[in-house]
Design a protein around this motif. Sequence first.
Motif: not given
Length: 176
Positions: A42-57
């Motif tokens: 995006t060329n903006q001062k921001s970060a996308v943070i993804v939280i992913r649960l795996e193996d049934d949490g």
Amino acid sequence: MATSLPALQDMLEANGVKYFNGNVPGELIMTWETNRYLNPETNQKSAVIVIRLEDDGQFVKFFCPSCFKSDVPHKQALFEALLGVCWRTKMLQFEFDDNDGEIRAMIEWPVMDANLTWNQVLCATIAIIRLLDNYYDIIIKAGQTGILSWSDESDAEKQAEIQSVVEKLRRLLGDS
């Protein structure tokens, strides 16, 4: 009992964090402002943070997808910088997908039969944002010029700390 997506959603909502569901089941996505880091998408001062649960949490992953581009003039220096950051920091690691060139900043750990806490969520999210901010200039410079200089590190940390204090003062004074 492992961490569940509804429990994670309740925790984020209780703490006023805006998020949306990702394309992958068990995934929540947040966007955070940064001080120095520029999102290459995006060329903006921001970060996308993804939280992913795996193996049934039982495992949790926090990551910033496509945080750096690998199609740079000095790829070896870029990867040396990324490995140097991993060496100098706790928790953070970088992943590289050689199929599409994606580089991710990531923190993951097993929660197994425990519940994820708000302090853990906050710690992982802030760690990724701060490390992207603190090392952004070093990583970009390495990839663009082939010059990897860790002497820039202390200047970057000082600047990030000053910026953080200025932001806090603005909020306290009501001067957004």
